[in-house]
Write a protein that holds these residues in place. Structure first.
Motif, PDB file in Angstrom:
ATOM      1  N   SER A  81      17.968  -2.590  28.787  1.00  0.00           N
ATOM      2  CA  SER A  81      17.754  -2.943  30.194  1.00  0.00           C
ATOM      3  C   SER A  81      16.470  -3.734  30.405  1.00  0.00           C
ATOM      4  CB  SER A  81      17.718  -1.676  31.057  1.00  0.00           C
ATOM      5  OG  SER A  81      18.955  -1.002  31.010  1.00  0.00           O
ATOM      6  N   ALA A  82      15.463  -3.440  29.579  1.00  0.00           N
ATOM      7  CA  ALA A  82      14.160  -4.102  29.740  1.00  0.00           C
ATOM      8  C   ALA A  82      13.959  -5.256  28.767  1.00  0.00           C
ATOM      9  CB  ALA A  82      13.040  -3.080  29.538  1.00  0.00           C
ATOM     10  N   SER A  83      14.992  -5.603  28.002  1.00  0.00           N
ATOM     11  CA  SER A  83      14.821  -6.609  26.959  1.00  0.00           C
ATOM     12  C   SER A  83      14.609  -8.005  27.546  1.00  0.00           C
ATOM     13  CB  SER A  83      16.015  -6.616  26.014  1.00  0.00           C
ATOM     14  OG  SER A  83      17.203  -6.951  26.705  1.00  0.00           O
ATOM     15  N   ILE A 116      11.542  -6.715  23.277  1.00  0.00           N
ATOM     16  CA  ILE A 116      10.978  -6.047  24.439  1.00  0.00           C
ATOM     17  C   ILE A 116       9.463  -6.182  24.374  1.00  0.00           C
ATOM     18  CG2 ILE A 116      10.993  -3.818  23.209  1.00  0.00           C
ATOM     19  CD1 ILE A 116      11.437  -2.467  25.936  1.00  0.00           C
ATOM     20  N   GLU A 117       8.844  -6.300  25.541  1.00  0.00           N
ATOM     21  CA  GLU A 117       7.387  -6.387  25.562  1.00  0.00           C
ATOM     22  C   GLU A 117       6.779  -5.150  24.927  1.00  0.00           C
ATOM     23  OE1 GLU A 117       4.918  -8.050  28.636  1.00  0.00           O
ATOM     24  OE2 GLU A 117       6.703  -8.368  29.870  1.00  0.00           O
ATOM     25  N   ARG A 118       5.753  -5.366  24.145  1.00  0.00           N
ATOM     26  CA  ARG A 118       5.110  -4.284  23.407  1.00  0.00           C
ATOM     27  C   ARG A 118       4.658  -3.159  24.334  1.00  0.00           C
ATOM     28  NH1 ARG A 118       2.560  -4.121  18.398  1.00  0.00           N
ATOM     29  NH2 ARG A 118       0.912  -2.543  18.192  1.00  0.00           N
ATOM     30  N   LYS A 202      -0.318 -16.550  32.634  1.00  0.00           N
ATOM     31  CA  LYS A 202       0.291 -17.704  33.283  1.00  0.00           C
ATOM     32  C   LYS A 202       1.145 -18.427  32.253  1.00  0.00           C
ATOM     33  CE  LYS A 202      -3.856 -20.556  32.586  1.00  0.00           C
ATOM     34  NZ  LYS A 202      -4.872 -21.394  33.262  1.00  0.00           N
ATOM     35  N   LEU A 203       2.021 -19.287  32.737  1.00  0.00           N
ATOM     36  CA  LEU A 203       2.910 -20.023  31.854  1.00  0.00           C
ATOM     37  C   LEU A 203       2.261 -21.340  31.449  1.00  0.00           C
ATOM     38  CD1 LEU A 203       6.348 -19.426  33.635  1.00  0.00           C
ATOM     39  CD2 LEU A 203       5.529 -18.356  31.519  1.00  0.00           C
ATOM     40  N   LYS A 218      -2.583 -25.074   8.994  1.00  0.00           N
ATOM     41  CA  LYS A 218      -2.910 -24.619  10.339  1.00  0.00           C
ATOM     42  C   LYS A 218      -1.640 -24.530  11.184  1.00  0.00           C
ATOM     43  CE  LYS A 218      -7.502 -26.746  10.300  1.00  0.00           C
ATOM     44  NZ  LYS A 218      -8.424 -27.707  10.962  1.00  0.00           N
ATOM     45  N   THR A 219      -1.596 -23.508  12.051  1.00  0.00           N
ATOM     46  CA  THR A 219      -0.446 -23.297  12.930  1.00  0.00           C
ATOM     47  C   THR A 219      -0.926 -22.890  14.305  1.00  0.00           C
ATOM     48  OG1 THR A 219       1.025 -22.616  11.128  1.00  0.00           O
ATOM     49  CG2 THR A 219       1.610 -21.868  13.342  1.00  0.00           C
ATOM     50  N   ILE A 220      -0.275 -23.438  15.325  1.00  0.00           N
ATOM     51  CA  ILE A 220      -0.474 -22.986  16.700  1.00  0.00           C
ATOM     52  C   ILE A 220       0.892 -22.628  17.254  1.00  0.00           C
ATOM     53  CG2 ILE A 220      -1.363 -23.517  18.989  1.00  0.00           C
ATOM     54  CD1 ILE A 220      -2.285 -25.828  16.177  1.00  0.00           C
ATOM     55  N   MET A 221       1.015 -21.425  17.817  1.00  0.00           N
ATOM     56  CA  MET A 221       2.294 -20.990  18.369  1.00  0.00           C
ATOM     57  C   MET A 221       2.104 -20.533  19.808  1.00  0.00           C
ATOM     58  SD  MET A 221       4.891 -17.924  17.145  1.00  0.00           S
ATOM     59  CE  MET A 221       5.059 -18.609  15.500  1.00  0.00           C
ATOM     60  N   LEU A 222       3.031 -20.922  20.675  1.00  0.00           N
ATOM     61  CA  LEU A 222       3.058 -20.489  22.069  1.00  0.00           C
ATOM     62  C   LEU A 222       4.371 -19.763  22.338  1.00  0.00           C
ATOM     63  CD1 LEU A 222       1.782 -23.740  23.862  1.00  0.00           C
ATOM     64  CD2 LEU A 222       0.427 -21.756  23.133  1.00  0.00           C
ATOM     65  N   ASN A 223       4.279 -18.595  22.953  1.00  0.00           N
ATOM     66  CA  ASN A 223       5.465 -17.847  23.391  1.00  0.00           C
ATOM     67  C   ASN A 223       5.309 -17.567  24.874  1.00  0.00           C
ATOM     68  OD1 ASN A 223       6.682 -17.486  20.779  1.00  0.00           O
ATOM     69  ND2 ASN A 223       5.096 -15.972  20.345  1.00  0.00           N
ATOM     70  N   ALA A 224       6.292 -17.953  25.682  1.00  0.00           N
ATOM     71  CA  ALA A 224       6.218 -17.761  27.133  1.00  0.00           C
ATOM     72  C   ALA A 224       7.320 -16.824  27.603  1.00  0.00           C
ATOM     73  CB  ALA A 224       6.331 -19.109  27.850  1.00  0.00           C
ATOM     74  N   TYR A 225       6.935 -15.803  28.377  1.00  0.00           N
ATOM     75  CA  TYR A 225       7.889 -14.807  28.871  1.00  0.00           C
ATOM     76  C   TYR A 225       7.223 -14.038  30.005  1.00  0.00           C
ATOM     77  CZ  TYR A 225       4.892 -12.013  25.861  1.00  0.00           C
ATOM     78  OH  TYR A 225       3.782 -11.442  25.289  1.00  0.00           O
ATOM     79  N   ASN A 226       8.021 -13.637  31.002  1.00  0.00           N
ATOM     80  CA  ASN A 226       7.544 -12.792  32.102  1.00  0.00           C
ATOM     81  C   ASN A 226       6.236 -13.291  32.721  1.00  0.00           C
ATOM     82  OD1 ASN A 226       9.743 -11.151  31.912  1.00  0.00           O
ATOM     83  ND2 ASN A 226       8.678  -9.398  31.038  1.00  0.00           N
TER      84      ASN A 226
END
Length: 384
Positions: A81-83, A116-118, A202-203, A218-226
């Motif tokens: 439900s919270a996924s 799911i958010e940690r 913020k997004l 080198k790595t840069i990662m962005l994850n956007a959610y909620n």
């Protein structure tokens, strides 16, 4: 009532075990261990050096065997439900332009998976145990002394108590492991990478998407959610770097030194990191031990078998490990030696497979160390 719960009274009645256990650490390993030990009928105390449950971090993937465990914990429906919605990953070149790359079908789409958010999952597990488990926040263990029947514990607060079992669930830099098994250097395997994680409210990219930019080493990662964005910086380092884990400003300066001058949105992302207090930095490493138990002490989660963030399964492995230990204790009531041996023999192949995958797939995929390695990775992911 499930079979596990029905049996717990018989287990404790017929075993010689004292019904008390101290769990050090209140994140996934500690909370999951507290849940299972309470189910077994133990009086459970959790000590946590922070003022509350240890939160923060990227969302958790619930898949494969973890689904079975959270189902047994009566959490699966709430997790579903919270996924979070699926987040497609876009790979970018050094200038931020999308590359025609995609994770393979096998890697990207397991038969069943939920994210799911940690903090949401931690709150779920905490709500299940808070009324039946004693929590000692803002305290920690300063000394352990084991006898034939118990472990005498001295806390930093000065309190002294005894428990039949002590579970070290206190993370990669575990104090329980250091006290009972030896110095961290004997068990830590450095994976030649340092990383930081910043979570801003913020997004910075479109919601429910992910972006990864790689240049050699080198790595840069962005994850956007909620409505929030995770910013991860990773860089290759052949040798370990001497720094103070307690000084955030020093760690942020290291990230600036590594990434300043790169193209794309690096300046903007470094500025976001500099302003944000929700920041974590560490070396990428694994914990590898010949034994996770000694006497009346057992380690669970990152303290025993950290797979590194390259595995993408830190929280999941902790949940699996807590259940594996509980199953072994339930199978061998009153016989710690046999229970701990069962825990090791049954769970070690799972741990070794996850740790190997983190190195053989995770690092090659998410942090190619050279231009040649980057080209090989891109070739493997090229869309035909």
């Amino acid at each position: 009532m499930d079979e596990f719960t029905q049996h717990k009274g018989d287990v404790m009645a017929t075993s010689g075990l004292t019904r008390s256990v101290l769990v050090s650490g209140a994140s996934f390993a500690g909370l999951a261990a507290a849940w299972w030990m309470n189910k077994l009928g133990y009086s459970v105390t959790v000590v946590e050096i922070a003022n509350c449950v240890r939160k923060g971090g990227t969302p958790v993937n619930i898949r494969d065997g973890v689904i079975d465990v959270v189902k047994r914990m009566n959490l699966l429906e709430r997790i579903i439900s919270a996924s979070l919605p699926p987040r497609p990953m876009t790979f970018l070149d050094a200038h931020g332009s999308p590359l025609p790359l995609a994770l393979s079908q096998a890697e990207a789409e397991p038969d069943e998976e939920y994210e799911i958010e940690r903090d949401v999952l931690l709150d779920m597990i905490f709500s299940e145990v808070e009324e039946n488990v004693e929590f000692l926040f803002a305290d920690s263990i300063s000394a352990l002394e084991e006898s034939a029947d118990e472990v005498a514990v001295t806390f930093v607060s000065g309190e002294q108590r005894s428990f039949s079992l002590v579970l070290g669930c206190d993370g990669t830099h575990s104090a329980v492991r250091r006290m009972c098994f030896g110095e961290e250097s004997a068990f830590l395997v450095f994976l030649e990478c340092y990383f930081s994680l910043t979570i801003v409210n913020k997004l910075l990219i479109e919601e429910d998407t992910s972006q990864m930019l790689n240049v050699a080493g080198k790595t840069i990662m962005l994850n956007a959610y909620n409505g929030k964005t995770d910013i991860a910086f990773c860089f290759f380092s052949e040798k370990e770097i001497d720094y103070d884990r307690r000084k955030q400003a020093e760690q942020k300066r290291m990230i600036h030194e590594q990434f300043e001058g790169e193209d794309w949105r690096i300046r903007e992302l470094l500025d976001e990191m500099s302003r944000c207090d929700d920041f974590y930095f560490d070396k990428l490493c694994q914990i590898r031990m010949e034994s996770w138990t000694r006497g009346r002490v057992a380690l669970v989660g990152d303290a025993a078998y950290c797979p590194s963030p390259a595995a993408g399964m830190g929280g999941s492995v902790a949940i699996l490990g807590a259940a594996a230990l509980a199953d072994a204790l339930e199978k061998h009531p009153g016989d710690l030696r046999a229970a701990f041996q069962e825990y090791d023999e049954n769970f070690r192949p799972i741990v070794e497979a996850i740790q190997a995958h983190a190195v053989e797939f995770g690092l090659e995929m998410f942090l190619p160390k050279s231009e040649e390695a980057l080209q090989r990775r891109n070739l493997q992911l090229s869309v035909s």
